[in-house]
Design an enzyme around this catalytic site. Sequence first.
Site, PDB file in Angstrom:
ATOM      1  N   ASP A   1       9.767  -2.440  -1.067  1.00 31.89           N
ATOM      2  CA  ASP A   1       9.938  -1.920   0.292  1.00 31.89           C
ATOM      3  C   ASP A   1      10.985  -2.660   1.124  1.00 31.89           C
ATOM      4  O   ASP A   1      11.163  -2.335   2.306  1.00 31.89           O
ATOM      5  CB  ASP A   1       8.594  -1.953   1.024  1.00 31.89           C
ATOM      6  CG  ASP A   1       7.666  -0.868   0.525  1.00 31.89           C
ATOM      7  OD1 ASP A   1       8.134   0.269   0.356  1.00 31.89           O
ATOM      8  OD2 ASP A   1       6.481  -1.162   0.307  1.00 31.89           O
TER       9      ASP A   1
ATOM     10  N   ASP B   1       7.644   7.111  -2.857  1.00 26.40           N
ATOM     11  CA  ASP B   1       8.192   6.452  -1.665  1.00 26.40           C
ATOM     12  C   ASP B   1       9.434   5.621  -2.003  1.00 26.40           C
ATOM     13  O   ASP B   1      10.297   5.392  -1.160  1.00 26.40           O
ATOM     14  CB  ASP B   1       7.156   5.509  -1.028  1.00 26.40           C
ATOM     15  CG  ASP B   1       5.731   6.002  -1.073  1.00 26.40           C
ATOM     16  OD1 ASP B   1       5.388   6.755  -1.995  1.00 26.40           O
ATOM     17  OD2 ASP B   1       4.942   5.610  -0.200  1.00 26.40           O
TER      18      ASP B   1
HETATM   19  N1  GLY Z   1       5.279   3.919   1.939  1.00 25.09           N
HETATM   20  C1  GLY Z   1       3.917   3.810   2.283  1.00 25.09           C
HETATM   21  C2  GLY Z   1       3.385   4.996   2.968  1.00 25.09           C
HETATM   22  O1  GLY Z   1       4.075   5.986   3.133  1.00 25.09           O
HETATM   23  O2  GLY Z   1       2.235   4.932   3.367  1.00 25.09           O
END
Ligand code: GLY
Length: 417
Positions: A123, A183
């Site tokens: 992330d 994601d």
């Molecule tokens: N990337 C984590 C979420 O969308 O909750």
Amino acid sequence: MNKITSLTFTALLLLASPVTLLAAQPVGNSIDVEGVMRVAARKLAAFDLSQQNKTNFPTDAKGAQWRTVGAPDWVSGFYPGSLWYLYEYARDQKWPDAQAWRARAETWTAGLESQQFNSSHHDTGFVMFDSYGNGYRLTGNPAYLPILNRTAQSLASRYRADTGTIRSWGKIDDTNKFIVIIDNMMNLELLVWASAHGGTTSGGTSAELRKVATSHADRALELFFRPDGGTYHVVELNPRTGAVLRKRTAQGKADESIWSRGQTWAIYGYAYMYEATGERRYLEASLKAADRYLALLPADFVPPADFDSDLKGLEFKDSSAAAIAASAFLRLHRLVEAPALKKKYLDAATATLRSLTSAPYFSKGDDKASLLVYAARNYHTDPNHALTNTSLIWGDYYLLEALLQYRAITTPPAKNK
Ligand code: GLY
């Protein structure tokens, strides 16, 4: 009287799919961007004032106070990023306090510097590109460039040629399981950008950095898309062979359901990859995911946390997914060529923004810390709504991002005298 003429117009609206509604709605420059930015300014400044320590980053809120997390959390870049968007708007609109917005953004961005070395999750793309990336775009501050490039290197160190992907979750050297999530598409932007700005893999080249991003995007195309354009959330791979062990969900209702936010990460991530590379397969992937999303949306353009949910109330909606979708649709509007498609995605974005900037989704008052309410961290059935009926910092970030794009598309540039 035949059946159709006996239906009231309201009933027709209720029966209509969002796509039919789009055709029926006049779409103009009808979003009050300035009004939203004024409310955002008040709320963003209030949070800054409330924090002595500018390294407690907001994550979610049920009421007037954000809960906070530290710099390594995946959400830490969204507040600094929102401050950069406010600076961008304030500067362009010649607000007298524009420089104060820049100063706030710089202060909060600085609190993330250590994350350039973080290779413990995927992330860092969100964390650093939303903060340092926006800062570099808006100011060209040369000190930000090596930080972004070092972050790209840390992120790329999670890539394995055996799977052809970045490892999204889990220990970097786990030999049992290799987890990739949809994601992760959002974190490729940093890699492609850095590869064009002197960044490299560790001891390698800029071309290798770009290859990490395109390899991941290509493998994710095979792994995550269902034939109808719906997407999986999580794919587990054998770390040595890259073979699929399991496709499942973590935040959606079921392994075969569509977690709405995951669907919007796919739309957005592939739209970006097309913009960055010109590879049409990425545009096609984004459009396929977008069209599945549009076909499933309820009439107010704000999805439930999971499209297969039978929990229909507002408290199970995810306004943050709608904000991500609005921004992605505006990107698609810019990227597609056919006028009918351009209109389709601008109309979808406008309808989404219209909903998000009015009741019940938009909060003007100080009883809520956020701009957007009715968001869901996960699909969840807990009657106490621990993970639903909340506000999520990234919803506000993508709302501001979408509004800046909307302004650029719908407001013609001032003529030079
Ligand atoms: N990337 C984590 C979420 O969308 O909750």
